[in-house]
Design a protein around this motif. Structure first.
Motif, PDB file in Angstrom:
ATOM      1  N   ASP A  15      -9.550 -13.466  31.333  1.00  0.00           N
ATOM      2  CA  ASP A  15      -9.127 -12.828  30.089  1.00  0.00           C
ATOM      3  C   ASP A  15     -10.269 -11.943  29.598  1.00  0.00           C
ATOM      4  OD1 ASP A  15      -8.227 -12.163  27.566  1.00  0.00           O
ATOM      5  OD2 ASP A  15      -8.020 -14.236  26.856  1.00  0.00           O
ATOM      6  N   THR A  16      -9.999 -10.646  29.454  1.00  0.00           N
ATOM      7  CA  THR A  16     -11.057  -9.753  28.974  1.00  0.00           C
ATOM      8  C   THR A  16     -11.340  -9.959  27.501  1.00  0.00           C
ATOM      9  OG1 THR A  16      -9.467  -7.975  28.528  1.00  0.00           O
ATOM     10  CG2 THR A  16     -10.528  -7.993  30.700  1.00  0.00           C
ATOM     11  N   GLY A  17     -10.439 -10.652  26.792  1.00  0.00           N
ATOM     12  CA  GLY A  17     -10.685 -11.016  25.401  1.00  0.00           C
ATOM     13  C   GLY A  17     -10.510  -9.867  24.428  1.00  0.00           C
ATOM     14  N   GLY A  18     -10.891 -10.119  23.198  1.00  0.00           N
ATOM     15  CA  GLY A  18     -10.746  -9.116  22.151  1.00  0.00           C
ATOM     16  C   GLY A  18      -9.456  -9.290  21.379  1.00  0.00           C
ATOM     17  N   ASN A  19      -9.262  -8.392  20.407  1.00  0.00           N
ATOM     18  CA  ASN A  19      -8.097  -8.464  19.530  1.00  0.00           C
ATOM     19  C   ASN A  19      -7.070  -7.370  19.808  1.00  0.00           C
ATOM     20  OD1 ASN A  19      -9.175 -10.671  18.035  1.00  0.00           O
ATOM     21  ND2 ASN A  19     -10.530  -9.236  16.955  1.00  0.00           N
ATOM     22  N   VAL A  22      -2.003  -6.929  24.308  1.00  0.00           N
ATOM     23  CA  VAL A  22      -2.187  -7.755  25.507  1.00  0.00           C
ATOM     24  C   VAL A  22      -1.263  -7.305  26.631  1.00  0.00           C
ATOM     25  CG1 VAL A  22      -2.016 -10.098  26.448  1.00  0.00           C
ATOM     26  CG2 VAL A  22      -2.896  -9.733  24.125  1.00  0.00           C
ATOM     27  N   ARG A  44      -9.269  -2.140  30.407  1.00  0.00           N
ATOM     28  CA  ARG A  44      -9.949  -3.139  29.584  1.00  0.00           C
ATOM     29  C   ARG A  44     -10.603  -2.558  28.336  1.00  0.00           C
ATOM     30  NH1 ARG A  44     -13.626  -6.522  32.894  1.00  0.00           N
ATOM     31  NH2 ARG A  44     -14.199  -7.305  30.825  1.00  0.00           N
ATOM     32  N   ARG A  48      -6.315  -5.830  25.965  1.00  0.00           N
ATOM     33  CA  ARG A  48      -6.751  -7.161  26.382  1.00  0.00           C
ATOM     34  C   ARG A  48      -5.985  -7.505  27.655  1.00  0.00           C
ATOM     35  NH1 ARG A  48      -5.954 -12.825  22.929  1.00  0.00           N
ATOM     36  NH2 ARG A  48      -6.734 -14.236  24.563  1.00  0.00           N
TER      37      ARG A  48
END
Length: 263
Positions: A15-19, A22, A44, A48
């Motif tokens: 998971d590249t993460g962040g808000n 997706v 990315r 996300r």
């Protein structure tokens, strides 16, 4: 390493993460989450990106066993993984087998699906003529291991010819165990025909398909795109079954253009 204990499974994911918005990528038979590295690298910065290894594949697989499952089970795995990660809605991007489970997720969990990206996949069951060859190939693999000849045939079907990254994937295929090979192929061959349900999938969809896909004829993808109420079709000239991996530039361009249209 990140694993999610969900739906009775231990799913490996990245998971590249962040808000940001997706997108979750689901791989094809005999592949794993790393096949989407070109797409994750391209997206990315603005999306996300989540990738995962499905039942019987990659780091999710138990070498010793693989219990019977359907692509509806895999669709539930995807939904449970998103819930585990706190994601309420995502774009589902799937290649081949990943498309089979993504379509079924759109039918059974439509509330979590923002849009679909369907890469070298179909709504129909396997072509019976192609299935005969696939069954013979898997039988020989199970009985005698992955010989160089069989590895070359598998690579031709999935990756096309003379792709520089083929040897690395053949090395991964040699790590596959009989319980996983047998069950994953059984799941592939026994799936239901959902082509008559495509009208119920009303979210936007992008259908991307290699013009030289030896596993799924281009006409099957076009028929799927035509039956989906809000789909666009983008052929990938010269692309094979894993066109997103072997021909990332045109696939990424189509993906970026499509994602840019979403609200």
């Amino acid at each position: 390493m990140p694993f999610a204990q969900v739906n009775g499974q231990k799913l490996y994911y990245e998971d590249t993460g962040g808000n940001g918005r997706v997108i979750i990528f689901s791989h094809g038979l005999l592949m794993d989450s790393s096949m989407f590295a070109p797409q994750v690298q391209a997206l990315r910065g603005t999306w996300r990106c989540i990738t995962w290894d499905e039942r019987g594949h990659g780091q999710t697989a138990d070498p010793a066993r693989c219990d019977p499952f359907s692509y509806y089970d895999s669709a539930n795995d995807l939904a449970a993984l998103l819930a585990h990660l706190g994601v309420q809605k995502a774009v589902l991007a799937g290649m081949s087998q990943g498309g089979y489970l993504s379509l079924r997720c759109a039918l059974t969990h439509p509330e979590i699906v923002r849009a679909l990206v369907l890469m070298d996949t179909q709504a129909l069951p396997e072509d019976p003529a192609k299935m005969v060859g696939h069954e013979a190939l898997i039988k020989a693999w199970l009985e005698g291991g992955l010989s160089d000849e069989i590895a070359a045939v598998v690579a031709h079907i999935i990756l096309g010819d003379n792709w520089p990254g083929t040897a690395a994937w053949q090395a991964k295929w040699r790590q596959s165990t009989p319980p996983n090979l047998l069950q994953c192929f059984t799941t592939l061959g026994s799936r239901d025909d959902i082509s008559d349900q495509l009208g119920a999938i009303t979210m936007p969809a992008l259908v991307v398909h290699g013009t030289l896909d030896h596993a799924i004829d281009l006409a099957r993808a076009q028929a799927m795109a035509d039956a989906l109420p809000h789909a666009q079709m983008v052929p990938v000239p010269g692309g094979g079954h894993a066109s997103n991996l072997t021909h990332p530039a045109p696939v990424n361009a189509a993906l970026a253009a499509f994602l840019g249209t979403l609200p």
